[in-house]
Write a protein that holds these residues in place. Structure first.
Motif, PDB file in Angstrom:
ATOM      1  N   VAL A  82      19.999  68.873  16.949  1.00 54.42           N
ATOM      2  CA  VAL A  82      20.469  67.736  16.159  1.00 54.42           C
ATOM      3  C   VAL A  82      19.458  66.592  16.229  1.00 54.42           C
ATOM      4  O   VAL A  82      19.089  66.172  17.336  1.00 54.42           O
ATOM      5  CB  VAL A  82      21.833  67.240  16.680  1.00 54.42           C
ATOM      6  CG1 VAL A  82      22.363  66.118  15.802  1.00 54.42           C
ATOM      7  CG2 VAL A  82      22.833  68.385  16.790  1.00 54.42           C
ATOM      8  N   PRO A  83      18.990  66.070  15.079  1.00 56.82           N
ATOM      9  CA  PRO A  83      18.118  64.890  15.111  1.00 56.82           C
ATOM     10  C   PRO A  83      18.833  63.783  15.885  1.00 56.82           C
ATOM     11  O   PRO A  83      19.991  63.501  15.606  1.00 56.82           O
ATOM     12  CB  PRO A  83      17.967  64.526  13.629  1.00 56.82           C
ATOM     13  CG  PRO A  83      18.273  65.790  12.884  1.00 56.82           C
ATOM     14  CD  PRO A  83      19.316  66.500  13.715  1.00 56.82           C
ATOM     15  N   SER A  84      18.144  63.217  16.875  1.00 58.58           N
ATOM     16  CA  SER A  84      18.846  62.290  17.775  1.00 58.58           C
ATOM     17  C   SER A  84      18.050  61.032  18.068  1.00 58.58           C
ATOM     18  O   SER A  84      16.819  61.038  17.982  1.00 58.58           O
ATOM     19  CB  SER A  84      19.144  63.008  19.105  1.00 58.58           C
ATOM     20  OG  SER A  84      19.933  64.167  18.877  1.00 58.58           O
ATOM     21  N   VAL A  85      18.786  59.967  18.397  1.00 56.23           N
ATOM     22  CA  VAL A  85      18.191  58.697  18.820  1.00 56.23           C
ATOM     23  C   VAL A  85      18.774  58.380  20.195  1.00 56.23           C
ATOM     24  O   VAL A  85      19.998  58.306  20.341  1.00 56.23           O
ATOM     25  CB  VAL A  85      18.528  57.564  17.821  1.00 56.23           C
ATOM     26  CG1 VAL A  85      17.960  56.231  18.304  1.00 56.23           C
ATOM     27  CG2 VAL A  85      17.999  57.908  16.427  1.00 56.23           C
ATOM     28  N   LEU A  86      17.896  58.294  21.219  1.00 60.05           N
ATOM     29  CA  LEU A  86      18.363  58.021  22.592  1.00 60.05           C
ATOM     30  C   LEU A  86      17.974  56.597  22.988  1.00 60.05           C
ATOM     31  O   LEU A  86      16.809  56.215  22.865  1.00 60.05           O
ATOM     32  CB  LEU A  86      17.725  59.025  23.566  1.00 60.05           C
ATOM     33  CG  LEU A  86      17.964  60.513  23.272  1.00 60.05           C
ATOM     34  CD1 LEU A  86      17.350  61.371  24.381  1.00 60.05           C
ATOM     35  CD2 LEU A  86      19.442  60.816  23.135  1.00 60.05           C
ATOM     36  N   PRO A  98      28.293  63.134   5.212  1.00 65.20           N
ATOM     37  CA  PRO A  98      27.496  63.318   6.421  1.00 65.20           C
ATOM     38  C   PRO A  98      28.183  62.724   7.650  1.00 65.20           C
ATOM     39  O   PRO A  98      29.021  61.825   7.516  1.00 65.20           O
ATOM     40  CB  PRO A  98      26.193  62.574   6.101  1.00 65.20           C
ATOM     41  CG  PRO A  98      26.565  61.560   5.087  1.00 65.20           C
ATOM     42  CD  PRO A  98      27.716  62.126   4.303  1.00 65.20           C
ATOM     43  N   VAL A  99      27.812  63.229   8.843  1.00 66.60           N
ATOM     44  CA  VAL A  99      28.476  62.809  10.089  1.00 66.60           C
ATOM     45  C   VAL A  99      27.457  62.347  11.119  1.00 66.60           C
ATOM     46  O   VAL A  99      26.475  63.040  11.394  1.00 66.60           O
ATOM     47  CB  VAL A  99      29.318  63.961  10.680  1.00 66.60           C
ATOM     48  CG1 VAL A  99      29.971  63.520  11.983  1.00 66.60           C
ATOM     49  CG2 VAL A  99      30.367  64.443   9.688  1.00 66.60           C
ATOM     50  N   LEU A 100      27.730  61.174  11.684  1.00 63.75           N
ATOM     51  CA  LEU A 100      26.957  60.650  12.814  1.00 63.75           C
ATOM     52  C   LEU A 100      27.820  60.770  14.064  1.00 63.75           C
ATOM     53  O   LEU A 100      28.959  60.286  14.086  1.00 63.75           O
ATOM     54  CB  LEU A 100      26.609  59.176  12.571  1.00 63.75           C
ATOM     55  CG  LEU A 100      26.058  58.373  13.763  1.00 63.75           C
ATOM     56  CD1 LEU A 100      24.706  58.922  14.217  1.00 63.75           C
ATOM     57  CD2 LEU A 100      25.925  56.888  13.394  1.00 63.75           C
ATOM     58  N   SER A 101      27.322  61.448  15.106  1.00 64.14           N
ATOM     59  CA  SER A 101      28.052  61.570  16.367  1.00 64.14           C
ATOM     60  C   SER A 101      27.625  60.404  17.249  1.00 64.14           C
ATOM     61  O   SER A 101      26.437  60.254  17.529  1.00 64.14           O
ATOM     62  CB  SER A 101      27.696  62.910  17.006  1.00 64.14           C
ATOM     63  OG  SER A 101      28.651  63.292  17.949  1.00 64.14           O
ATOM     64  N   LEU A 150      22.173  53.320  10.929  1.00 62.40           N
ATOM     65  CA  LEU A 150      22.032  54.756  10.615  1.00 62.40           C
ATOM     66  C   LEU A 150      23.150  55.227   9.682  1.00 62.40           C
ATOM     67  O   LEU A 150      22.904  56.005   8.751  1.00 62.40           O
ATOM     68  CB  LEU A 150      22.046  55.561  11.917  1.00 62.40           C
ATOM     69  CG  LEU A 150      20.849  55.374  12.850  1.00 62.40           C
ATOM     70  CD1 LEU A 150      21.074  56.122  14.169  1.00 62.40           C
ATOM     71  CD2 LEU A 150      19.557  55.852  12.179  1.00 62.40           C
ATOM     72  N   ALA A 151      24.361  54.740   9.901  1.00 65.97           N
ATOM     73  CA  ALA A 151      25.491  55.161   9.062  1.00 65.97           C
ATOM     74  C   ALA A 151      25.266  54.739   7.615  1.00 65.97           C
ATOM     75  O   ALA A 151      25.508  55.508   6.673  1.00 65.97           O
ATOM     76  CB  ALA A 151      26.789  54.554   9.596  1.00 65.97           C
ATOM     77  N   LEU A 152      24.742  53.530   7.453  1.00 65.21           N
ATOM     78  CA  LEU A 152      24.472  53.058   6.088  1.00 65.21           C
ATOM     79  C   LEU A 152      23.379  53.883   5.423  1.00 65.21           C
ATOM     80  O   LEU A 152      23.458  54.224   4.245  1.00 65.21           O
ATOM     81  CB  LEU A 152      24.089  51.580   6.135  1.00 65.21           C
ATOM     82  CG  LEU A 152      25.317  50.684   6.014  1.00 65.21           C
ATOM     83  CD1 LEU A 152      25.118  49.378   6.737  1.00 65.21           C
ATOM     84  CD2 LEU A 152      25.580  50.427   4.536  1.00 65.21           C
ATOM     85  N   LYS A 153      22.377  54.244   6.209  1.00 64.33           N
ATOM     86  CA  LYS A 153      21.294  55.068   5.648  1.00 64.33           C
ATOM     87  C   LYS A 153      21.838  56.442   5.251  1.00 64.33           C
ATOM     88  O   LYS A 153      21.519  56.960   4.178  1.00 64.33           O
ATOM     89  CB  LYS A 153      20.158  55.199   6.667  1.00 64.33           C
ATOM     90  CG  LYS A 153      19.288  53.953   6.794  1.00 64.33           C
ATOM     91  CD  LYS A 153      17.989  54.280   7.543  1.00 64.33           C
ATOM     92  CE  LYS A 153      16.969  53.154   7.440  1.00 64.33           C
ATOM     93  NZ  LYS A 153      17.174  52.091   8.462  1.00 64.33           N
ATOM     94  N   LEU A 154      22.692  57.005   6.097  1.00 65.62           N
ATOM     95  CA  LEU A 154      23.285  58.307   5.746  1.00 65.62           C
ATOM     96  C   LEU A 154      24.117  58.177   4.472  1.00 65.62           C
ATOM     97  O   LEU A 154      24.038  59.004   3.572  1.00 65.62           O
ATOM     98  CB  LEU A 154      24.169  58.805   6.900  1.00 65.62           C
ATOM     99  CG  LEU A 154      23.490  59.420   8.116  1.00 65.62           C
ATOM    100  CD1 LEU A 154      24.524  59.691   9.221  1.00 65.62           C
ATOM    101  CD2 LEU A 154      22.779  60.733   7.745  1.00 65.62           C
ATOM    102  N   LEU A 197      23.437  63.916  12.659  1.00 71.92           N
ATOM    103  CA  LEU A 197      22.708  62.935  13.457  1.00 71.92           C
ATOM    104  C   LEU A 197      23.478  62.601  14.724  1.00 71.92           C
ATOM    105  O   LEU A 197      24.715  62.607  14.711  1.00 71.92           O
ATOM    106  CB  LEU A 197      22.544  61.666  12.605  1.00 71.92           C
ATOM    107  CG  LEU A 197      21.457  60.661  12.931  1.00 71.92           C
ATOM    108  CD1 LEU A 197      20.093  61.293  13.035  1.00 71.92           C
ATOM    109  CD2 LEU A 197      21.450  59.545  11.896  1.00 71.92           C
ATOM    110  N   TYR A 198      22.743  62.333  15.821  1.00 77.58           N
ATOM    111  CA  TYR A 198      23.376  61.999  17.101  1.00 77.58           C
ATOM    112  C   TYR A 198      22.708  60.747  17.655  1.00 77.58           C
ATOM    113  O   TYR A 198      21.481  60.680  17.714  1.00 77.58           O
ATOM    114  CB  TYR A 198      23.202  63.174  18.075  1.00 77.58           C
ATOM    115  CG  TYR A 198      23.758  62.978  19.470  1.00 77.58           C
ATOM    116  CD1 TYR A 198      23.101  63.512  20.579  1.00 77.58           C
ATOM    117  CD2 TYR A 198      24.953  62.280  19.688  1.00 77.58           C
ATOM    118  CE1 TYR A 198      23.622  63.358  21.873  1.00 77.58           C
ATOM    119  CE2 TYR A 198      25.476  62.131  20.973  1.00 77.58           C
ATOM    120  CZ  TYR A 198      24.809  62.672  22.053  1.00 77.58           C
ATOM    121  OH  TYR A 198      25.320  62.517  23.312  1.00 77.58           O
TER     122      TYR A 198
END
Ligand code: GAL
Length: 345
Positions: free
Chosen positions: A313-317, A118-121, A290-294, A133-134
């Motif tokens: 994209v599911p995002s956190v701002l 999986p990738v977190l931007s 978030l990276a650990l959860k992914l 995820l972003y």
């Protein structure tokens, strides 16, 4: 009744995010490893902020029980894709990418998904792909705060003559900052209260390119302008170098972003008027979580969604703050992001 609907919606959202990640195959943390291995692929470490992001993210991830492999592409797309391929070969459990080029890194996301990763931007969006995820700051609001600062300082003459320096065209954030600026400026331009007399994009966000833009503006229009809307502190620094050469530093209102140390010092001295503080501690810590959860295929709550042209994209701002000479102590210094002695040296 309402509570039940809410619960159903939240559990749907939860399941959607988890379902998506699991559907990509891979069972999460590679069985052999005790600690998840995170791959961090960065555009550059040239700017001060990214060095801080790297250090705070790595520290947060290690404290949370993970290991981190960092690769920086020195602002080269080909190198960044090679970095991503090498991190995939090293079987990282999750990839965190700060793209140099929003579109070019879609290939990197595809390669990661083929390997079940999986990738977190991080901070900048990767466009045109099924991103997982972003995580970023409210980038449109960054632009609004910068332009609002200028809108509140339209001279007696009734018109603010403005030079606009945008960021790198390859960076989706640069477009979001501009969008936020336009939200505030367009009505003022239409009303004749603001006149944009020169504008350009600073390639790769390089300060030297912002200096060239300012030099070109002064060559074309002379010193007859009131402000420079620089999109970050690096470009503000380049513009102020050009102003200094013309004896205009401190006479022209200059904006910024990132609360770089040099920018905070310029604000204290009066050659830069404001910056936008984006607490890197908050994005770095949140990214590690978030990276650990992914990596562990654990459920994630993302209250926002940002379209990247292919999917929402599911995002956190995250929140931001406008910083001026008046609130330097109550913001970046109080937060421990900057030392009083360094800023007011
Ligand atoms: C943007 C980032 C800004 C700025 C710029 C240059 O994407 O959001 O904080 O630093 O890149 O690196």
């Amino acid at each position: 009744m309402h509570v039940r609907i809410l619960l159903v919606l939240v559990s749907c959202a939860l399941s959607v995010i988890t379902g998506l990640v699991i559907a990509r195959g891979g069972v999460g943390v590679t069985a052999a490893r005790q600690r998840p291995l995170i791959g961090l692929s960065m555009d550059t470490l040239k700017e001060e902020r990214w060095q801080i992001d790297r250090d705070l993210f790595t520290a947060a991830a290690q404290a949370a029980g993970a290991d981190v492999l960092v690769q920086s592409a020195n602002s080269n797309d080909v190198v960044q894709l090679q970095n991503i391929e090498s991190l995939i070969t090293q079987k990282v459990d999750v990839l965190v990418i700060i793209p140099k080029d929003a579109a070019a890194m879609a290939k990197g996301v595809e390669l990661a998904h083929q390997a079940g990763i999986p990738v977190l931007s991080y901070d900048r969006l990767i466009t045109g792909c099924d991103l997982d995820l972003y995580l970023t700051f409210d980038n449109v609001k960054v632009g609004e705060l910068q332009a609002k600062f200028l809108a509140d300082r339209i001279p007696q003459s009734g018109k603010l003559r403005l030079i606009r320096i945008y960021g790198a065209k390859t960076d989706n954030n640069a477009k979001l900052f501009k969008q936020g600026q336009d939200n505030i400026l367009q009505p003022l331009i239409a009303a004749g209260k603001v006149e944009v007399i020169f504008e350009d994009w600073a390639e790769d966000w390089k300060p030297e390119n912002a200096k060239k833009i300012t030099n070109a503006a002064i060559t074309k229009i002379g010193p007859n302008f009131d402000a420079i809307l620089a999109s970050n502190d690096g470009t503000a620094g380049g513009a102020i170098q050009a102003l200094t050469e013309e004896g205009l530093a401190g006479k022209i209102i200059v904006t910024g972003q990132d609360a770089d140390l040099a920018a905070c010092q310029r604000i204290a001295q009066g050659t830069q008027a404001m910056t936008v503080y984006k607490p890197i501690q908050s994005i770095a810590t949140k990214a590690a979580d978030l990276a650990l959860k992914l990596a562990r295929r654990q459920p994630i709550v993302a209250r926002d969604a940002v379209s990247n042209g292919k999917t929402d994209v599911p995002s956190v701002l995250l929140e931001i703050t406008s910083v001026t000479k008046e609130n330097l102590r109550d913001t970046v210094i109080k937060d421990g992001f900057r030392k009083e002695s360094d800023v007011f040296q």
